[in-house]
Structure formats: C-alpha cells, structure tokens
Design a protein around this motif. Structure first.
Motif, PDB file in Angstrom:
ATOM      1  N   LEU A 105      -6.312  -2.905   5.715  1.00 29.30           N
ATOM      2  CA  LEU A 105      -6.167  -2.191   4.447  1.00 29.30           C
ATOM      3  C   LEU A 105      -5.093  -2.860   3.595  1.00 29.30           C
ATOM      4  CD1 LEU A 105      -7.046   0.609   3.065  1.00 29.30           C
ATOM      5  CD2 LEU A 105      -4.884   1.461   3.974  1.00 29.30           C
ATOM      6  N   VAL A 106      -5.398  -3.112   2.325  1.00 22.63           N
ATOM      7  CA  VAL A 106      -4.340  -3.563   1.417  1.00 22.63           C
ATOM      8  C   VAL A 106      -3.354  -2.404   1.303  1.00 22.63           C
ATOM      9  CG1 VAL A 106      -3.761  -4.345  -0.905  1.00 22.63           C
ATOM     10  CG2 VAL A 106      -5.887  -5.118   0.172  1.00 22.63           C
ATOM     11  N   ASP A 107      -2.154  -2.634   1.849  1.00 29.55           N
ATOM     12  CA  ASP A 107      -1.265  -1.521   2.165  1.00 29.55           C
ATOM     13  C   ASP A 107      -0.343  -1.162   1.007  1.00 29.55           C
ATOM     14  OD1 ASP A 107      -0.245   0.485   3.668  1.00 29.55           O
ATOM     15  OD2 ASP A 107       1.055  -0.776   4.889  1.00 29.55           O
ATOM     16  N   THR A 108      -0.944  -0.648  -0.048  1.00 34.34           N
ATOM     17  CA  THR A 108      -0.160  -0.127  -1.166  1.00 34.34           C
ATOM     18  C   THR A 108      -0.535   1.339  -1.371  1.00 34.34           C
ATOM     19  OG1 THR A 108      -1.825  -0.721  -2.807  1.00 34.34           O
ATOM     20  CG2 THR A 108      -0.111  -2.360  -2.334  1.00 34.34           C
ATOM     21  N   GLU A 109       0.378   2.064  -1.979  1.00 33.47           N
ATOM     22  CA  GLU A 109       0.125   3.487  -2.218  1.00 33.47           C
ATOM     23  C   GLU A 109      -1.101   3.677  -3.091  1.00 33.47           C
ATOM     24  OE1 GLU A 109       3.491   5.498  -3.770  1.00 33.47           O
ATOM     25  OE2 GLU A 109       2.485   7.430  -3.887  1.00 33.47           O
ATOM     26  N   GLU A 110      -1.196   2.836  -4.113  1.00 30.54           N
ATOM     27  CA  GLU A 110      -2.342   2.979  -5.029  1.00 30.54           C
ATOM     28  C   GLU A 110      -3.661   2.758  -4.294  1.00 30.54           C
ATOM     29  OE1 GLU A 110      -2.210   0.723  -8.721  1.00 30.54           O
ATOM     30  OE2 GLU A 110      -4.387   0.621  -8.689  1.00 30.54           O
ATOM     31  N   ASN A 111      -3.695   1.737  -3.431  1.00 30.39           N
ATOM     32  CA  ASN A 111      -4.953   1.476  -2.715  1.00 30.39           C
ATOM     33  C   ASN A 111      -5.282   2.596  -1.737  1.00 30.39           C
ATOM     34  OD1 ASN A 111      -7.261  -0.195  -2.084  1.00 30.39           O
ATOM     35  ND2 ASN A 111      -6.223  -0.751  -0.176  1.00 30.39           N
ATOM     36  N   LEU A 116      -9.677  -0.741  -0.684  1.00 29.58           N
ATOM     37  CA  LEU A 116     -10.091  -2.118  -0.402  1.00 29.58           C
ATOM     38  C   LEU A 116      -9.555  -2.561   0.956  1.00 29.58           C
ATOM     39  CD1 LEU A 116     -11.427  -4.739  -1.571  1.00 29.58           C
ATOM     40  CD2 LEU A 116      -9.123  -5.413  -2.260  1.00 29.58           C
TER      41      LEU A 116
END
Lengths: 175, 65
Positions: free
Chosen positions: A153-159, A166
């Motif tokens: 997982l692209v590990d950002t809060e938004e993602n 994504l």
C-alpha cells in the motif's frame, strides 16, 4: 456431473459471460464482463483471463476473471539522480478488474488469478517489453487480500482514505 | 495526490509521490511477493504456457514459399 476441473486461460469468444453471480455492490464487475470484456479483449484494450470448468460442455460459463492492462506510474514529483532532466514514468501493468463467482469466493480462485497475472507479467511482459510494477486500485476490504499476494500500500493518509487505495507490486524485487 | 484511471495510468504527486519513491527505494524484499510469483509460475506451467505463447508469438522457424 463430474467433479469440476478448473482451468485458467484467455477468454474465448464462445465463453458465457452473462451468468456470473456477484454481490449486488459488485454489479460493475458483472456488467463489464457481460458488455465490454470481449470487446476490450479483441481490441487489445485489456486482456482477460478466465476461470472455467473444463468438465462442462462448451460454451463454458466464466466462473471468475481478471483483466489486465498496460499502464504507467507517472511520478510527477520524483527526482531521479541518474536522470535529472527526465519526467519520470515507470512502466506498469494494472489489474483493472477481478471477480469470482459468489459461491466460489474464498476458495482461492481469485488469488490464483492474481498469482497467474503476476507470472504473466514477470515472465512474458517485463523481460520482453519492460515493466517495473503491477498496480491495483484495491477495494478497501481487499487490501489485506492483495497484501497476502505481495502488494504494498502506498502508505499515506490520503491513500488509506481513498475508496480504492493504490497498491503496487515491485517486479524488480522478485526473482 | 493520486490520480488513477481504471484502465490506464496512475499519476502521483506531492506526499504520495515522495512516499512511493521511498517505499520503492528502501522497501524490504517481500516474501509474500516471491511466494505469489512462485504459485503463479506453477499455474503458468499447469494452464498457460502453450495458450499464452500461441496468443503472443510463435517463434518457430517457418519455411517461406
């Protein structure tokens, strides 16, 4: 009726695509298979691999499918030291659609379709064309499913908040 | 920001772009990824090599009349 003998292969023009039973919220997946899948396949817009039971007579019902398509990850803000002047874009293949018959879910067929797709990309596409990643816009409940198959997982809060987070699979880190 | 088309490309920018680059560059080798590929290889052997090859290319020599 003999026991099922499942096989994965490219979709065939005679395959029955209008009987796949899915949950109501997955209607878009059934609609794509029924109305667009063969057209996309024939026009090379996406390629679809299907699960069928070889012990049933043709035309065979599609029991599950995965559609994959060429794409890219365009990292607009990436700074690549080796290519400072290059607007960087990674070649990628996207898992655009994945669905399995309701009664056969949790039997491993969906996982097999993902694993099969990874092998197709790693063994046939990456060495001959160039491809770095397999990507998927995962349904949020399916994030753990894709993790079990090596996706990150692209590990950002938004993602993490996205309806379809994504996830990526780095083909360079497997042999 | 992430923009992703169902049948197409992904555009990353801002925090997502930076995080993705760091995960790619510094991410550990993922045993689950290798296991999935190993299973996929076996499925390819079982179901796919001939049909896939037929669909993509036929490199066998041909006599040209």
């Amino acid at each position: 009726m003999p026991d099922p003998s499942y096989a994965i292969r490219l979709i065939d023009s005679t395959d029955r695509v209008n009987r796949l039973k899915l949950r109501s919220e997955d209607g878009a997946l059934a609609a794509f298979l029924k109305r667009q899948c063969k057209h996309f396949h024939d026009q090379n817009l996406a390629k679809t691999y299907v699960y069928i039971d070889e012990n049933t007579p043709a035309p065979r019902k599609v029991l599950g499918y995965v559609s994959i398509v060429v794409g890219e990850i365009n990292n607009a803000d990436a700074i690549v030291p080796e290519l400072p002047e290059y607007g960087f874009s990674y070649p990628a293949v996207k898992i655009a659609r994945l669905a399995v018959e309701l009664d056969l879910q949790r039997s491993g067929l969906g996982g097999n379709l993902v694993d099969y797709s990874l092998a197709v990309v790693k063994r046939h596409i990456a060495p001959n064309v160039g491809c770095r990643f397999v990507v998927v816009d995962a349904n949020r409940p399916a994030v753990d499913f894709y993790r079990k198959h090596g996706f990150v997982l692209v590990d950002t809060e938004e993602n993490r908040k996205r309806e379809h987070p994504l996830m990526f699979y780095d083909l360079l880190k497997v042999a | 920001m992430i923009k992703s088309k169902t049948f197409g490309g992904v555009v990353l920018s801002g925090e997502d772009a930076g995080k993705f680059e760091r995960q790619v560059r510094y991410g550990r080798v993922n045993a689950k990824a290798q296991n999935a590929l190993n299973r996929g290889d076996e499925l390819l052997r079982q179901f796919g090599e001939r049909k896939l090859g037929d669909d993509v290319t036929d490199s066998s020599p041909r006599k040209i009349a």
